[in-house]
Structures are given as structure tokens and as C-alpha cells.
Scaffold this motif. Sequence first.
Motif, PDB file in Angstrom:
ATOM      1  N   ARG A 114       0.869  -1.180   0.000  1.00  0.00           N
ATOM      2  CA  ARG A 114       0.000   0.000   0.000  1.00  0.00           C
ATOM      3  C   ARG A 114       0.905   1.229   0.000  1.00  0.00           C
ATOM      4  O   ARG A 114       2.004   1.188   0.571  1.00  0.00           O
ATOM      5  CB  ARG A 114      -0.890   0.019   1.244  1.00  0.00           C
ATOM      6  CG  ARG A 114      -1.854  -1.136   1.344  1.00  0.00           C
ATOM      7  CD  ARG A 114      -2.787  -0.969   2.545  1.00  0.00           C
ATOM      8  NE  ARG A 114      -2.075  -0.849   3.796  1.00  0.00           N
ATOM      9  CZ  ARG A 114      -2.091  -1.759   4.774  1.00  0.00           C
ATOM     10  NH1 ARG A 114      -2.773  -2.868   4.639  1.00  0.00           N
ATOM     11  NH2 ARG A 114      -1.425  -1.561   5.893  1.00  0.00           N
ATOM     12  N   PRO A 115       0.492   2.327  -0.620  1.00  0.00           N
ATOM     13  CA  PRO A 115       1.363   3.513  -0.689  1.00  0.00           C
ATOM     14  C   PRO A 115       1.897   3.982   0.665  1.00  0.00           C
ATOM     15  O   PRO A 115       3.034   4.440   0.748  1.00  0.00           O
ATOM     16  CB  PRO A 115       0.477   4.575  -1.347  1.00  0.00           C
ATOM     17  CG  PRO A 115      -0.432   3.772  -2.220  1.00  0.00           C
ATOM     18  CD  PRO A 115      -0.722   2.510  -1.424  1.00  0.00           C
ATOM     19  N   GLY A 164       8.331   7.846  -6.823  1.00  0.00           N
ATOM     20  CA  GLY A 164       7.512   7.605  -8.006  1.00  0.00           C
ATOM     21  C   GLY A 164       7.714   6.230  -8.609  1.00  0.00           C
ATOM     22  O   GLY A 164       6.787   5.649  -9.185  1.00  0.00           O
ATOM     23  N   PHE A 165       8.914   5.694  -8.485  1.00  0.00           N
ATOM     24  CA  PHE A 165       9.218   4.368  -9.018  1.00  0.00           C
ATOM     25  C   PHE A 165       8.404   3.307  -8.277  1.00  0.00           C
ATOM     26  O   PHE A 165       7.803   2.420  -8.896  1.00  0.00           O
ATOM     27  CB  PHE A 165      10.717   4.102  -8.899  1.00  0.00           C
ATOM     28  CG  PHE A 165      11.186   2.865  -9.620  1.00  0.00           C
ATOM     29  CD1 PHE A 165      11.358   2.870 -10.991  1.00  0.00           C
ATOM     30  CD2 PHE A 165      11.468   1.705  -8.920  1.00  0.00           C
ATOM     31  CE1 PHE A 165      11.801   1.742 -11.663  1.00  0.00           C
ATOM     32  CE2 PHE A 165      11.914   0.574  -9.582  1.00  0.00           C
ATOM     33  CZ  PHE A 165      12.083   0.588 -10.952  1.00  0.00           C
ATOM     34  N   TYR A 166       8.371   3.382  -6.953  1.00  0.00           N
ATOM     35  CA  TYR A 166       7.572   2.438  -6.166  1.00  0.00           C
ATOM     36  C   TYR A 166       6.096   2.555  -6.522  1.00  0.00           C
ATOM     37  O   TYR A 166       5.399   1.551  -6.680  1.00  0.00           O
ATOM     38  CB  TYR A 166       7.755   2.686  -4.668  1.00  0.00           C
ATOM     39  CG  TYR A 166       9.134   2.415  -4.147  1.00  0.00           C
ATOM     40  CD1 TYR A 166       9.580   1.116  -3.912  1.00  0.00           C
ATOM     41  CD2 TYR A 166      10.011   3.463  -3.873  1.00  0.00           C
ATOM     42  CE1 TYR A 166      10.849   0.864  -3.418  1.00  0.00           C
ATOM     43  CE2 TYR A 166      11.283   3.226  -3.377  1.00  0.00           C
ATOM     44  CZ  TYR A 166      11.700   1.926  -3.154  1.00  0.00           C
ATOM     45  OH  TYR A 166      12.962   1.682  -2.669  1.00  0.00           O
ATOM     46  N   LEU A 167       5.628   3.784  -6.661  1.00  0.00           N
ATOM     47  CA  LEU A 167       4.210   3.994  -6.960  1.00  0.00           C
ATOM     48  C   LEU A 167       3.852   3.517  -8.366  1.00  0.00           C
ATOM     49  O   LEU A 167       2.731   3.075  -8.606  1.00  0.00           O
ATOM     50  CB  LEU A 167       3.845   5.461  -6.751  1.00  0.00           C
ATOM     51  CG  LEU A 167       3.968   5.936  -5.301  1.00  0.00           C
ATOM     52  CD1 LEU A 167       3.725   7.435  -5.206  1.00  0.00           C
ATOM     53  CD2 LEU A 167       3.038   5.165  -4.381  1.00  0.00           C
ATOM     54  N   GLN A 168       4.799   3.592  -9.291  1.00  0.00           N
ATOM     55  CA  GLN A 168       4.571   3.064 -10.640  1.00  0.00           C
ATOM     56  C   GLN A 168       4.319   1.554 -10.578  1.00  0.00           C
ATOM     57  O   GLN A 168       3.412   1.041 -11.232  1.00  0.00           O
ATOM     58  CB  GLN A 168       5.770   3.371 -11.524  1.00  0.00           C
ATOM     59  CG  GLN A 168       5.670   2.785 -12.915  1.00  0.00           C
ATOM     60  CD  GLN A 168       6.935   3.004 -13.733  1.00  0.00           C
ATOM     61  OE1 GLN A 168       7.929   3.529 -13.257  1.00  0.00           O
ATOM     62  NE2 GLN A 168       6.897   2.591 -14.976  1.00  0.00           N
ATOM     63  N   ILE A 218       7.297  -3.124   8.328  1.00  0.00           N
ATOM     64  CA  ILE A 218       7.666  -3.815   7.095  1.00  0.00           C
ATOM     65  C   ILE A 218       9.036  -4.446   7.325  1.00  0.00           C
ATOM     66  O   ILE A 218      10.017  -3.754   7.605  1.00  0.00           O
ATOM     67  CB  ILE A 218       7.712  -2.846   5.891  1.00  0.00           C
ATOM     68  CG1 ILE A 218       6.362  -2.161   5.698  1.00  0.00           C
ATOM     69  CG2 ILE A 218       8.148  -3.592   4.618  1.00  0.00           C
ATOM     70  CD1 ILE A 218       5.213  -3.077   5.380  1.00  0.00           C
ATOM     71  N   ILE A 219       9.105  -5.772   7.191  1.00  0.00           N
ATOM     72  CA  ILE A 219      10.367  -6.482   7.396  1.00  0.00           C
ATOM     73  C   ILE A 219      10.849  -7.156   6.108  1.00  0.00           C
ATOM     74  O   ILE A 219      11.872  -7.831   6.106  1.00  0.00           O
ATOM     75  CB  ILE A 219      10.252  -7.510   8.538  1.00  0.00           C
ATOM     76  CG1 ILE A 219       9.086  -8.472   8.301  1.00  0.00           C
ATOM     77  CG2 ILE A 219      10.111  -6.784   9.885  1.00  0.00           C
ATOM     78  CD1 ILE A 219       9.014  -9.620   9.283  1.00  0.00           C
ATOM     79  N   GLY A 220      10.129  -6.950   5.018  1.00  0.00           N
ATOM     80  CA  GLY A 220      10.555  -7.477   3.734  1.00  0.00           C
ATOM     81  C   GLY A 220       9.580  -7.054   2.655  1.00  0.00           C
ATOM     82  O   GLY A 220       8.421  -6.733   2.942  1.00  0.00           O
ATOM     83  N   TYR A 221      10.067  -7.038   1.426  1.00  0.00           N
ATOM     84  CA  TYR A 221       9.172  -6.761   0.298  1.00  0.00           C
ATOM     85  C   TYR A 221       9.773  -7.279  -0.994  1.00  0.00           C
ATOM     86  O   TYR A 221      10.971  -7.535  -1.082  1.00  0.00           O
ATOM     87  CB  TYR A 221       8.822  -5.271   0.184  1.00  0.00           C
ATOM     88  CG  TYR A 221       9.958  -4.343  -0.195  1.00  0.00           C
ATOM     89  CD1 TYR A 221      10.278  -4.094  -1.537  1.00  0.00           C
ATOM     90  CD2 TYR A 221      10.688  -3.683   0.784  1.00  0.00           C
ATOM     91  CE1 TYR A 221      11.296  -3.224  -1.881  1.00  0.00           C
ATOM     92  CE2 TYR A 221      11.718  -2.815   0.442  1.00  0.00           C
ATOM     93  CZ  TYR A 221      12.018  -2.591  -0.887  1.00  0.00           C
ATOM     94  OH  TYR A 221      13.025  -1.733  -1.231  1.00  0.00           O
ATOM     95  N   ILE A 222       8.894  -7.443  -1.977  1.00  0.00           N
ATOM     96  CA  ILE A 222       9.307  -7.822  -3.320  1.00  0.00           C
ATOM     97  C   ILE A 222       8.539  -6.956  -4.306  1.00  0.00           C
ATOM     98  O   ILE A 222       7.344  -6.704  -4.120  1.00  0.00           O
ATOM     99  CB  ILE A 222       9.079  -9.326  -3.601  1.00  0.00           C
ATOM    100  CG1 ILE A 222       9.770  -9.750  -4.905  1.00  0.00           C
ATOM    101  CG2 ILE A 222       7.601  -9.686  -3.595  1.00  0.00           C
ATOM    102  CD1 ILE A 222       9.896 -11.260  -5.068  1.00  0.00           C
ATOM    103  N   ILE A 230      11.947  -9.784 -11.253  1.00  0.00           N
ATOM    104  CA  ILE A 230      12.054  -9.325  -9.866  1.00  0.00           C
ATOM    105  C   ILE A 230      12.920  -8.070  -9.884  1.00  0.00           C
ATOM    106  O   ILE A 230      14.113  -8.126 -10.169  1.00  0.00           O
ATOM    107  CB  ILE A 230      12.688 -10.402  -8.962  1.00  0.00           C
ATOM    108  CG1 ILE A 230      11.800 -11.640  -8.898  1.00  0.00           C
ATOM    109  CG2 ILE A 230      12.936  -9.826  -7.562  1.00  0.00           C
ATOM    110  CD1 ILE A 230      12.409 -12.810  -8.144  1.00  0.00           C
ATOM    111  N   THR A 231      12.310  -6.958  -9.601  1.00  0.00           N
ATOM    112  CA  THR A 231      13.033  -5.689  -9.565  1.00  0.00           C
ATOM    113  C   THR A 231      13.766  -5.530  -8.242  1.00  0.00           C
ATOM    114  O   THR A 231      14.898  -5.053  -8.210  1.00  0.00           O
ATOM    115  CB  THR A 231      12.060  -4.518  -9.781  1.00  0.00           C
ATOM    116  OG1 THR A 231      11.431  -4.707 -11.055  1.00  0.00           O
ATOM    117  CG2 THR A 231      12.759  -3.176  -9.748  1.00  0.00           C
TER     118      THR A 231
END
Length: 190
Positions: free
Chosen positions: A8-9, A30-34, A53-57, A81-82
Motif C-alpha cells: 500500500r502507498p 515515483g518508481f515504487y508507486l509506478q 515492514i520487514i521485507g518486500y518484493i 524481480i526488480t
Amino acid sequence: MANFRRFRPDDLNKFSKCNLDPLTETYELGFYLQYYAKWPSLFQVAEDQDGNIIGYIMGKLESSPDYFKSSPHYLPWHAHITAVTVAPEARRLGIGKLLTEQLEAAADAHDAYFVDLFVRKTNYKAITFYKSMGYSVYRVVKAYYGDHSSDPSQSSEDAYDMRKPMKRDVDLKHIRSDGEKHEVNPEDVW
């Protein structure tokens, strides 16, 4: 244990624990929101019992443009996978593996040929992790990173383009066993 959900933003304000690692790329907001806008199901987070938040992909589905089909560097429909990262205190708990497996399941659901990612050649822990999950080096991208993670006297660092075949790639056309011997320039990758 961790709770897994879509990004979520407002999670952007909680990423700092994960992004303090020097091997984790930090992007502009902006990159994350894209990614959130274009591929929301491929942007997942893991949070602890306190909501940290302890991790993300971050991932996406793509292919090279049609006009690139005659190129030896053409990429068919695949997942990418970015970024995948786990906060230091939450590592070695299987969070990175679960996040990656979720993205791989989405790749299969969208009929992708493979999942790929780029990793610094000096990020030995990540390379070992990806190999344990079935990824292999497809090619070396020379000077992919504009900085060097462990040697400030160097202006760039090579990356491994690593891939894992998905169910659609029955003949394993999109992986190779000798990827370390295949070098390309950054402009050759999409």
C-alpha cells in the motif's frame, strides 16, 4: 511470524529497515508507486506483528518490444524481480523465499516463460540464495550498476542476469548452464 499482503502507498514510510542494506537499491518514490499502479499483485510486503515492514518484493510482467524480436537479446513474456529485500533482523526466517515463491506462482499464473532478476556479482549471499531456489546465471551484464558496493575506487559493477524457468518453458530454451561465459552490455538488456 510474518504477515504477507499487497503493498500500500503508506508502506513507503516503513521501508527504512529494509533499505538500509547497502546491497538494496533504493528508488525514488515515483518508481515504487509506478509498480503499485501497474503490477499491484506483484508488489508484496511482509510485516511483523507490530505492523513494521520487514521485507518486500517488487515485480513486473513484460517482454521486449516486437521490433526487437530479431535481436539475440529479445526477451519473451516473463516476470522480472526488480527488488526483493528483508530487514536484517528478519533474515534467515524464510521471508525472502516466501516472497519469491509468491511472485513465481504469479508468473506461472500469467503464463510467463521464466522469472529473471539482476544481482551484483559481489552479492554472494544473494547469489547463493537464488541458486538454492533454482535460478542460474543466464549472462553477465557488464557495468550494469553505476557504483560498486565494496570498492569505492571502481565506478561500476557487473551484474548477473539470473533466471528460473517456469512451467511454460518446457524445453528450457530461456536458461543456460554456462551463463557466466556470456557477456552483454547494459543497453542489450530490457
